[in-house]
Design a protein around this motif. Structure first.
Motif, PDB file in Angstrom:
ATOM      1  N   PRO A   8      53.738  36.730  38.437  1.00 46.16           N
ATOM      2  CA  PRO A   8      52.933  35.660  39.036  1.00 46.16           C
ATOM      3  C   PRO A   8      52.921  35.675  40.547  1.00 46.16           C
ATOM      4  CG  PRO A   8      55.048  34.794  38.308  1.00 46.16           C
ATOM      5  CD  PRO A   8      55.007  36.237  37.883  1.00 46.16           C
ATOM      6  N   ALA A   9      51.805  35.263  41.111  1.00 47.73           N
ATOM      7  CA  ALA A   9      51.694  35.152  42.582  1.00 47.73           C
ATOM      8  C   ALA A   9      52.255  33.811  43.051  1.00 47.73           C
ATOM      9  CB  ALA A   9      50.230  35.261  42.982  1.00 47.73           C
ATOM     10  N   LEU A  10      52.346  32.854  42.123  1.00 53.11           N
ATOM     11  CA  LEU A  10      52.863  31.524  42.472  1.00 53.11           C
ATOM     12  C   LEU A  10      53.893  31.117  41.418  1.00 53.11           C
ATOM     13  CD1 LEU A  10      49.438  29.977  43.388  1.00 53.11           C
ATOM     14  CD2 LEU A  10      51.435  29.727  44.861  1.00 53.11           C
ATOM     15  N   LEU A  11      55.037  30.627  41.892  1.00 55.27           N
ATOM     16  CA  LEU A  11      56.092  30.143  40.989  1.00 55.27           C
ATOM     17  C   LEU A  11      56.182  28.629  41.123  1.00 55.27           C
ATOM     18  CD1 LEU A  11      58.703  32.914  41.877  1.00 55.27           C
ATOM     19  CD2 LEU A  11      57.522  32.665  39.678  1.00 55.27           C
ATOM     20  N   GLU A  12      56.752  28.006  40.059  1.00 52.51           N
ATOM     21  CA  GLU A  12      56.710  26.540  40.025  1.00 52.51           C
ATOM     22  C   GLU A  12      57.700  25.881  40.976  1.00 52.51           C
ATOM     23  OE1 GLU A  12      55.316  26.246  35.351  1.00 52.51           O
ATOM     24  OE2 GLU A  12      56.315  24.580  36.345  1.00 52.51           O
ATOM     25  N   ASP A  13      58.909  26.440  41.044  1.00 52.02           N
ATOM     26  CA  ASP A  13      59.917  25.754  41.873  1.00 52.02           C
ATOM     27  C   ASP A  13      60.531  26.714  42.876  1.00 52.02           C
ATOM     28  OD1 ASP A  13      60.560  24.044  38.896  1.00 52.02           O
ATOM     29  OD2 ASP A  13      59.780  23.136  40.742  1.00 52.02           O
ATOM     30  N   PRO A  61      54.434  24.545  52.240  1.00 51.51           N
ATOM     31  CA  PRO A  61      54.962  24.799  50.894  1.00 51.51           C
ATOM     32  C   PRO A  61      53.836  25.259  49.964  1.00 51.51           C
ATOM     33  CG  PRO A  61      54.809  22.437  51.308  1.00 51.51           C
ATOM     34  CD  PRO A  61      54.470  23.120  52.596  1.00 51.51           C
ATOM     35  N   ALA A  62      54.175  26.147  49.050  1.00 54.50           N
ATOM     36  CA  ALA A  62      53.182  26.623  48.072  1.00 54.50           C
ATOM     37  C   ALA A  62      53.885  26.742  46.729  1.00 54.50           C
ATOM     38  CB  ALA A  62      52.610  27.969  48.494  1.00 54.50           C
ATOM     39  N   ARG A  63      53.450  25.966  45.786  1.00 51.36           N
ATOM     40  CA  ARG A  63      53.987  26.044  44.421  1.00 51.36           C
ATOM     41  C   ARG A  63      52.827  26.184  43.457  1.00 51.36           C
ATOM     42  NH1 ARG A  63      56.825  22.401  47.027  1.00 51.36           N
ATOM     43  NH2 ARG A  63      59.063  22.741  47.221  1.00 51.36           N
ATOM     44  N   GLY A  64      53.117  26.703  42.278  1.00 51.18           N
ATOM     45  CA  GLY A  64      52.054  26.819  41.288  1.00 51.18           C
ATOM     46  C   GLY A  64      52.516  27.608  40.096  1.00 51.18           C
ATOM     47  N   THR A  65      51.579  27.965  39.254  1.00 57.01           N
ATOM     48  CA  THR A  65      51.877  28.838  38.126  1.00 57.01           C
ATOM     49  C   THR A  65      50.651  29.695  37.835  1.00 57.01           C
ATOM     50  OG1 THR A  65      52.730  28.913  35.848  1.00 57.01           O
ATOM     51  CG2 THR A  65      51.107  27.208  36.334  1.00 57.01           C
ATOM     52  N   CYS A  66      50.885  30.836  37.195  1.00 53.89           N
ATOM     53  CA  CYS A  66      49.785  31.783  36.917  1.00 53.89           C
ATOM     54  C   CYS A  66      49.784  32.109  35.434  1.00 53.89           C
ATOM     55  CB  CYS A  66      49.973  33.075  37.714  1.00 53.89           C
ATOM     56  SG  CYS A  66      49.983  32.831  39.495  1.00 53.89           S
ATOM     57  N   ARG A  67      48.635  31.946  34.821  1.00 60.02           N
ATOM     58  CA  ARG A  67      48.507  32.289  33.404  1.00 60.02           C
ATOM     59  C   ARG A  67      47.444  33.368  33.216  1.00 60.02           C
ATOM     60  NH1 ARG A  67      48.714  26.213  30.480  1.00 60.02           N
ATOM     61  NH2 ARG A  67      50.891  25.793  31.030  1.00 60.02           N
ATOM     62  N   VAL A  68      47.587  34.141  32.166  1.00 61.40           N
ATOM     63  CA  VAL A  68      46.564  35.107  31.766  1.00 61.40           C
ATOM     64  C   VAL A  68      46.011  34.603  30.446  1.00 61.40           C
ATOM     65  CG1 VAL A  68      46.109  37.519  31.144  1.00 61.40           C
ATOM     66  CG2 VAL A  68      47.825  36.979  32.889  1.00 61.40           C
ATOM     67  N   MET A  69      44.698  34.564  30.311  1.00 59.21           N
ATOM     68  CA  MET A  69      44.085  34.068  29.062  1.00 59.21           C
ATOM     69  C   MET A  69      43.167  35.139  28.488  1.00 59.21           C
ATOM     70  SD  MET A  69      41.704  30.713  28.498  1.00 59.21           S
ATOM     71  CE  MET A  69      40.233  31.053  27.501  1.00 59.21           C
ATOM     72  N   CYS A  70      43.586  35.704  27.353  1.00 56.18           N
ATOM     73  CA  CYS A  70      42.753  36.717  26.670  1.00 56.18           C
ATOM     74  C   CYS A  70      41.607  35.993  25.973  1.00 56.18           C
ATOM     75  CB  CYS A  70      43.596  37.493  25.663  1.00 56.18           C
ATOM     76  SG  CYS A  70      44.986  38.353  26.446  1.00 56.18           S
ATOM     77  N   PHE A  71      40.394  36.566  26.090  1.00 51.53           N
ATOM     78  CA  PHE A  71      39.200  35.929  25.487  1.00 51.53           C
ATOM     79  C   PHE A  71      39.085  36.237  23.998  1.00 51.53           C
ATOM     80  CE2 PHE A  71      38.228  34.505  29.418  1.00 51.53           C
ATOM     81  CZ  PHE A  71      37.348  35.212  30.228  1.00 51.53           C
ATOM     82  N   HIS A  72      39.608  37.423  23.564  1.00 49.52           N
ATOM     83  CA  HIS A  72      39.296  37.932  22.224  1.00 49.52           C
ATOM     84  C   HIS A  72      40.338  39.006  21.882  1.00 49.52           C
ATOM     85  CE1 HIS A  72      36.891  39.829  19.001  1.00 49.52           C
ATOM     86  NE2 HIS A  72      36.139  38.738  19.000  1.00 49.52           N
ATOM     87  N   PRO A  73      40.683  39.190  20.595  1.00 48.55           N
ATOM     88  CA  PRO A  73      41.684  40.225  20.262  1.00 48.55           C
ATOM     89  C   PRO A  73      41.187  41.656  20.480  1.00 48.55           C
ATOM     90  CG  PRO A  73      40.910  39.070  18.274  1.00 48.55           C
ATOM     91  CD  PRO A  73      40.355  38.340  19.443  1.00 48.55           C
TER      92      PRO A  73
END
Ligand SMILES: O=C1CCN([C@@H]2O[C@H](COP(=O)(O)O)[C@@H](O)[C@H]2O)C(=O)N1
Length: 373
Positions: free
Chosen positions: A95-100, A116-128
């Motif tokens: 991830p480019a951004l971590l929560e804490d 300060p910069a906080r966040g989270t990064c998710r990857v979302m697959c559209f289809h198998p």
């Protein structure tokens, strides 16, 4: 002062009537960003002797045992990608951004500021399957992507001020994985694009007591010069201030501020609009069309404010200029002075508008006008 004449949707004096936006250079203002783009339509005639990008258009396999985004495979750090049948979301392993994280020190020197910069990064697959794209997915599966986006927005929007859904499609966009997917990055602050847009939308609303993009949508429907697609619930235009040659904007016909405000019918219509737009994009140069795309809506997070100046909307930024292998480069004058385009937004819209809804390579995956409601 000569007589007043009407050219396109502008009234001009005789002295100005020599100006034609299809032929003569001019700058155009982007009211969301507060900056200008140079339009040089006369340059479209120049020969091309520059770089030609390889057209890597072979279909990827449906399943790649080595692709961590494919169902049942092991990702980096040993995490399992479950056997999913529709969409699948996981926290980015890199991830480019971590929560804490600890806050940086405050600085009293305006030239050396940290925040300060906080966040989270998710990857979302559209289809198998790895060998589908939005253009080639069943419209019901595209609707499942939209519904999952809404789930993610509601979940992440509880804590984070900004939730950026974005899809980098194609190797030309630096996409490291051909499997159909997007990323979702959240942040504890408004990133630049959102911060500047929020201020400009707010200033417009203060002047007009109406949302800028709702007014813009109504004027584009009336002027009909940059329309690519229109349905009962959405329009797609090449925006008046477009920078990328075939840049498009998706706007709702009803005023609402966030993706999660969409009605069921608006969601279904958006799925069809995305599928048809991406089909037209593929048909433009008969290739799997690369782009970066994303959605903007009112900021989120726990301290909700009055965001009536926002209108939910989508943006597609495709790099290709004149063929499957010639891309626009944002370099030189674009970096040091301002963005510049040759093809006018109206010419780009016309090229996209007249393209068929039947996919050039996979006609069996296309939808009809009747399904584009
Ligand atoms: O095992 C893996 C492979 C890729 N990824 C992540 O998937 C993302 C792929 O997206 P892009 O192709 O848009 O870069 C990328 O951000 C990369 O960090 C994982 O989280 N785990």
């Amino acid at each position: 002062m000569g007589d007043v004449v009407k050219v396109n949707s502008f009234t001009m004096t005789e002295e100005e009537v020599k100006f034609d936006p299809k032929d003569h250079q001019h700058v155009r203002f982007n009211p969301m960003k507060g900056d200008w783009v140079l339009v040089s339509p006369h340059r479209m005639k120049r020969p091309w002797g520059g770089q030609v990008e390889p057209s890597n258009d072979e279909d990827p396999p449906e399943y790649d045992p080595n692709n961590p985004l494919c169902p049942g495979n092991i990702r980096a750090n040993g995490h399992l990608t479950e056997n999913y049948e529709h969409t699948y979301t996981f926290t980015n392993d890199f991830p480019a951004l971590l929560e804490d994280v600890p806050d940086p020190p405050k600085s009293d020197d305006e030239l050396f500021q940290m925040g300060p910069a906080r966040g989270t990064c998710r990857v979302m697959c559209f289809h198998p399957k790895s060998n589908v794209t939005i253009a080639l997915m069943d419209v019901e599966d595209v609707l499942k992507v939209i519904k999952q986006w809404i789930v993610e927005m509601n979940d992440l929007g509880k804590r984070w001020k900004w939730v950026q859904i974005f899809e980098n499609r194609g190797a030309l966009m630096g996409c490291s994985n051909a499997h159909p997917h997007c990323q979702i990055w959240t942040s504890s602050y408004l990133p630049n694009e959102a911060r500047v847009k929020d201020q400009n939308l707010k200033d417009y609303y203060t002047r007009h007591m109406s949302p800028m993009l709702f007014d813009y949508m109504k004027k584009e429907v009336e002027r009909r010069e940059r329309l690519v697609l229109e349905t009962q619930h959405w329009i797609v235009v090449v925006p008046y201030w477009a920078v990328w040659p075939f840049e498009t904007m998706v706007l709702p016909r009803r005023q609402f501020i966030r993706m999660q405000d969409m009605t069921e019918d608006e969601q279904k219509s958006l799925a069809a609009v995305m599928k048809v737009l991406c089909t037209k994009y593929d048909n433009l140069f008969k290739c799997s069309f690369p782009y970066s795309m994303g959605w903007h809506g009112a900021p989120t997070g726990p301290e909700l404010k009055d965001y009536r100046h926002w209108t939910f909307h989508g943006m597609y930024y495709p790099p290709l200029l004149r063929s499957a292998t010639v891309k626009k480069h944002m370099v030189g004058y674009e970096l040091l002075a301002q963005a510049q385009r040759d093809l006018t937004p109206e010419q780009a819209a016309e090229k996209l508008r007249v393209l068929p809804m039947v996919h050039y390579k996979h006609p069996e995956m296309s939808i009809t006008e009747e399904e584009l409601t």
